[in-house]
Design a protein around this motif. Structure first.
Motif, short mmCIF file in Angstrom:
data_model
loop_
_atom_site.label_atom_id
_atom_site.label_comp_id
_atom_site.label_asym_id
_atom_site.label_seq_id
_atom_site.Cartn_x
_atom_site.Cartn_y
_atom_site.Cartn_z
N GLY A 1 43.20 34.87 18.33
CA GLY A 1 42.87 33.48 18.21
C GLY A 1 41.89 32.97 19.20
O GLY A 1 41.93 33.17 20.45
N ARG B 1 49.94 25.12 32.05
CA ARG B 1 50.34 23.45 31.96
C ARG B 1 49.36 22.74 31.75
O ARG B 1 48.84 22.04 32.44
N ASN C 1 42.34 26.36 21.00
CA ASN C 1 42.24 25.58 22.17
C ASN C 1 42.16 26.65 23.47
O ASN C 1 41.23 26.70 24.37
N GLY D 1 42.69 30.06 23.10
CA GLY D 1 41.81 31.38 22.93
C GLY D 1 40.58 31.20 23.61
O GLY D 1 40.24 32.08 24.44
N LEU E 1 47.40 34.03 20.93
CA LEU E 1 46.74 32.60 21.37
C LEU E 1 46.66 32.04 20.00
O LEU E 1 45.57 31.30 19.72
N GLN F 1 53.06 32.63 14.57
CA GLN F 1 53.10 33.79 15.25
C GLN F 1 54.27 34.93 14.67
O GLN F 1 54.04 36.08 14.56
#
Ligand code: NDP
Length: 331
Positions: free
Chosen positions: A29, A135, A32, A34, A84, A90
């Protein structure tokens, strides 16, 4: 009170990239996370193999110099696989395209705890499973790696088949820049529960409070423009939250007038939060930790229910009022 162990890059530097030596790292992936994590790994000296379907994300990976392959090919050709893609795709993707390429001794790295904790990922025996969960949004994962500002990162070992899963987890964490801002030793259970708690306990309360405030104030005859500007259209709450992060929940009070401080603290002291406490406990235990929410969200009809709830929200009294005020303020 529980405290997590926090490890940070420093003199006793943690996360040895040697743990990845001779192992191919795959990033599945190129969205964002990846795109950001692949670029950070490359700059850390661990150029990953990128897997993506053939479309604009694959073009972006190509333009960034990663020569993307199919997901199945990248998974099969990698020893350490960073998953990702969005959480909701997933389980099927792992079952159909990732797991067939995983061998004993490989490592699957998840960036959120939800699917693993709630038993939605079928990972072959002998494969390590670790969590490296920044985070931080993807764009900032890249920016804060480049600037060395770092970002907090929750890290855990969920299945240690090889006996060296921690070494791999910390090496990946270091490679993506996750030790610069402090790697917090956590678990998929903790990461998933806290994420869901914010989403299902804290934020609905905030949204509900703003909606109720709007109803009370407009019913009392105050104008939509003034009410919505006061409540959030001005952007002031975003400023306050920014200061809460920097100066503390109560530390930021010094930025408000003394009248405001007295009003806020007096009302807070008088507030009865018993019902909120009970509601939050019920969300945590009955909905989240019991797995009830995850089971409900896995049902096919849950997607339709989400569409219905979005329609209701988008056509609510508050949404209409907001659209009109935005329109009028623009002219
Ligand atoms: P994105 O929505 O940005 O992922 C998009 C990528 O997933 C694209 O490469 C897209 O490629 C691919 N993708 C989407 N659907 C499919 C599919 N059905 N089959 C194959 N590939 C697909 O995801 P994020 O980066 O936001 O999230 C990735 C992980 O990181 C998640 O586990 C998330 O919880 C976690 N995370 C995210 C954070 C964030 O701020 N976004 C923060 C911390 C963790 P294409 O559609 O072209 O095939």
């Amino acid at each position: 009170m529980a405290h997590a162990e926090i490890r940070r890059e420093g003199p006793e530097s943690i996360g040895d990239l040697e743990a990845l030596a001779g192992r191919t790292v795959g990033v599945l992936g190129f969205g964002n996370q990846g795109a950001a994590q692949a670029a950070n790994l490359r700059d850390s000296g661990v150029t990953p193999v990128v897997g993506n379907r053939v479309d604009e994300y694959a073009t972006a990976a190509d333009e960034a110099g990663f020569a993307p392959r199919s997901i199945a090919e990248a998974a099969a050709g990698s020893d350490v696989v960073l998953l990702l893609v969005p959480d909701e795709v997933q389980p099927e993707l792992v079952r159909d395209e990732v797991a067939p390429g995983l061998r004993a001794g490989d490592t699957l790295v998840v960036a959120s705890g939800y699917n693993w904790h709630f038993g939605l990922l079928e990972v072959p025996d002998g494969v390590d499973v670790v969590m490296v969960a920044p985070r931080m949004i993807g764009a900032a994962v890249r920016d804060r790696y480049v600037s060395r500002a770092g970002f907090p990162c929750l890290v855990s070992v969920e299945r240690d088949a090889s006996g060296s899963a921690w070494d791999t987890a910390l090496a990946v964490t270091r490679g993506i820049g996750g030790t610069l801002g402090g790697a917090v030793m956590s678990s998929a259970r903790e990461e998933a529960a806290l994420d869901l708690f914010s989403e299902q306990a804290v934020w609905p309360m905030v949204l509900g409070m703003l909606r109720t405030a709007h109803a009370v104030l407009t019913e009392a005859g105050f104008s939509e423009e003034a009410v919505l500007s006061e409540l959030y259209l001005s952007g002031e709450p975003a400023e306050v939250f920014d200061h809460i992060a920097r100066d503390g929940l109560f530390g930021q009070l010094g930025l408000h007038s003394r009248t405001s401080q007295y009003g806020q603290l007096r009302a807070l002291a008088a507030a009865d939060v018993t019902a909120t406490y009970e509601r939050f406990s019920s969300v945590l235990h009955d909905d989240i930790l019991s797995g009830a929410f995850a089971r409900e969200w896995s049902r096919p009809e849950a997607g339709e229910r989400l569409d219905e709830l979005r329609r209701e929200a988008d056509t609510s009294t508050l949404a209409h009022a907001e659209a009109e005020v935005r329109q009028r303020l623009r002219h």
